[in-house]
Design an enzyme around this catalytic site. Structure first.
Site, PDB file in Angstrom:
ATOM      1  N   HIS A 286      50.101  47.952  44.700  1.00 26.60           N
ATOM      2  CA  HIS A 286      49.386  46.795  45.237  1.00 26.60           C
ATOM      3  C   HIS A 286      48.927  47.004  46.677  1.00 26.60           C
ATOM      4  O   HIS A 286      47.848  46.531  47.058  1.00 26.60           O
ATOM      5  CB  HIS A 286      50.249  45.544  45.089  1.00 26.60           C
ATOM      6  CG  HIS A 286      50.467  45.155  43.665  1.00 26.60           C
ATOM      7  ND1 HIS A 286      51.677  45.319  43.019  1.00 26.60           N
ATOM      8  CD2 HIS A 286      49.618  44.644  42.745  1.00 26.60           C
ATOM      9  CE1 HIS A 286      51.564  44.914  41.772  1.00 26.60           C
ATOM     10  NE2 HIS A 286      50.323  44.503  41.572  1.00 26.60           N
TER      11      HIS A 286
ATOM     12  N   GLU B 127      41.692  35.046  35.845  1.00 33.10           N
ATOM     13  CA  GLU B 127      42.695  35.439  34.859  1.00 33.10           C
ATOM     14  C   GLU B 127      42.317  34.787  33.539  1.00 33.10           C
ATOM     15  O   GLU B 127      42.014  33.592  33.490  1.00 33.10           O
ATOM     16  CB  GLU B 127      44.086  34.988  35.313  1.00 33.10           C
ATOM     17  CG  GLU B 127      45.206  35.262  34.340  1.00 33.10           C
ATOM     18  CD  GLU B 127      45.359  36.739  34.005  1.00 33.10           C
ATOM     19  OE1 GLU B 127      45.154  37.086  32.813  1.00 33.10           O
ATOM     20  OE2 GLU B 127      45.666  37.534  34.911  1.00 33.10           O
TER      21      GLU B 127
ATOM     22  N   ASP C 257      42.234  44.484  38.704  1.00 35.60           N
ATOM     23  CA  ASP C 257      43.632  44.812  38.398  1.00 35.60           C
ATOM     24  C   ASP C 257      43.803  44.755  36.890  1.00 35.60           C
ATOM     25  O   ASP C 257      44.445  43.866  36.342  1.00 35.60           O
ATOM     26  CB  ASP C 257      44.555  43.816  39.103  1.00 35.60           C
ATOM     27  CG  ASP C 257      46.027  44.157  38.940  1.00 35.60           C
ATOM     28  OD1 ASP C 257      46.328  45.304  38.546  1.00 35.60           O
ATOM     29  OD2 ASP C 257      46.872  43.279  39.198  1.00 35.60           O
ATOM     30  N   CYS C 258      43.202  45.725  36.217  1.00 35.46           N
ATOM     31  CA  CYS C 258      43.118  45.714  34.761  1.00 35.46           C
ATOM     32  C   CYS C 258      44.224  46.555  34.136  1.00 35.46           C
ATOM     33  O   CYS C 258      44.804  47.426  34.769  1.00 35.46           O
ATOM     34  CB  CYS C 258      41.758  46.246  34.321  1.00 35.46           C
ATOM     35  SG  CYS C 258      41.272  47.767  35.174  1.00 35.46           S
TER      36      CYS C 258
END
EC number: 2.5.1.16
Length: 288
Positions: free
Chosen positions: A64, A108, A158-159
């Site tokens: 991250h 999301e 962020d897959c």
């Protein structure tokens, strides 16, 4: 003493990794997915989806920090950030540490992911869902980037791996949409797997992104639970200078930001763009 239960990852057929399971906190197995969160003495809470580790408390900070601080400090004055996916909240946590960022939009596809991770992975979000700059949008990522009227300075994808639900975030339609809503000199980044084992992912992403951006490359880091060597992150922008900033420039921005990191630092930032020769050769051999 009774032998502990083991959980085995199933990402690769010929080899893999396992974790001792100290305590299962949640396990849901349906026709569509197999989701488990368990505790492990070495890695803390571990979340796995369909037999593949997604995140652990012990080493998530590496992933991250590199996904957020590299593009944000390279950009230098990002005000509006878009996160696609990232329901565990850790990407959001790192973006909120940049005080010059004015808005953070997270898309999301499943609202349940956010509430689920708030309950079972509270250390990942560390209260960042309550940041006043944060806006949650429940939508498909491809649809959002192709329909939104908003524009962004940095887009972070962020897959998951390009199978199942995550496959759409590796398509030309998604990349074209990201280009559409990215401001001039904006930066797009996305995880692209462990290139020694998943080299075709990097090649495919490079080929598709090159249709929409003039400067496409990768940067890398090593994350213990994403085993097999370095993990690559796709990098795409129309400002080729941003990938080649000196350590001194990044150092000045880093000091001004007040960030205190556990993995990222300015030297790591510039070094991350150095890629192994086998990946350089694979990318160079592809038709333009």
């Amino acid at each position: 003493m009774a032998e502990k239960k083991q959980w085995h990852e199933t990402l690769h057929d010929q080899f893999g990794q396992y974790f001792a399971v100290d305590n299962v906190l949640y396990h849901e197995k349906t026709d569509h997915q197999d989701l488990i969160i368990f505790e492990n003495a070495a890695f803390g809470r571990v979340m796995a989806l369909d037999g593949v580790v997604q995140t652990t408390e012990r080493d998530e900070f590496i992933y991250h920090e590199m996904m957020t601080h590299v593009p944000l400090l390279a950009h230098g004055h990002a005000k509006h950030v878009l996160i696609i996916g990232g329901g565990d909240g850790a990407m959001l946590r790192e973006v909120t540490r940049h005080k010059n960022v004015e808005s953070i939009t997270m898309v999301e596809i499943d609202a349940g992911v956010v509430s689920f991770c708030r309950q079972y992975l509270p250390n990942h979000n560390a209260g960042s869902y309550d940041d006043p700059r944060f806006k949650l949008v429940i939508d498909d990522g491809v649809n959002f980037v192709n329909q939104t009227s908003q524009t962004f300075d940095v887009i972070i994808s962020d897959c998951t791996d390009p199978i199942g639900p995550g496959e759409s975030l590796f398509t030309s339609a998604f990349y074209e949409g990201c280009k559409r809503c990215l401001n001039p000199s904006g930066i797009f980044v996305a995880q692209n797997g462990v290139c020694f084992l998943q080299q075709e992912e990097a090649i495919d992403s490079h080929r598709k992104l090159s249709h929409y951006f003039s400067d496409v490359g990768f940067y890398q880091t090593a994350i213990p639970t994403y085993y097999g060597g370095i993990m690559t992150f796709a990098w795409a922008t129309d400002n080729d200078a941003l990938r080649h900033l000196s350590t001194e420039i990044i150092q000045a921005r880093f000091l001004a930001s007040g960030l205190k990191c556990r993995y990222y630092n300015p030297a790591i930032h510039t070094a991350a763009f150095a890629l192994p020769q086998y990946l350089q050769d694979a990318l160079a051999s592809q038709p333009s």
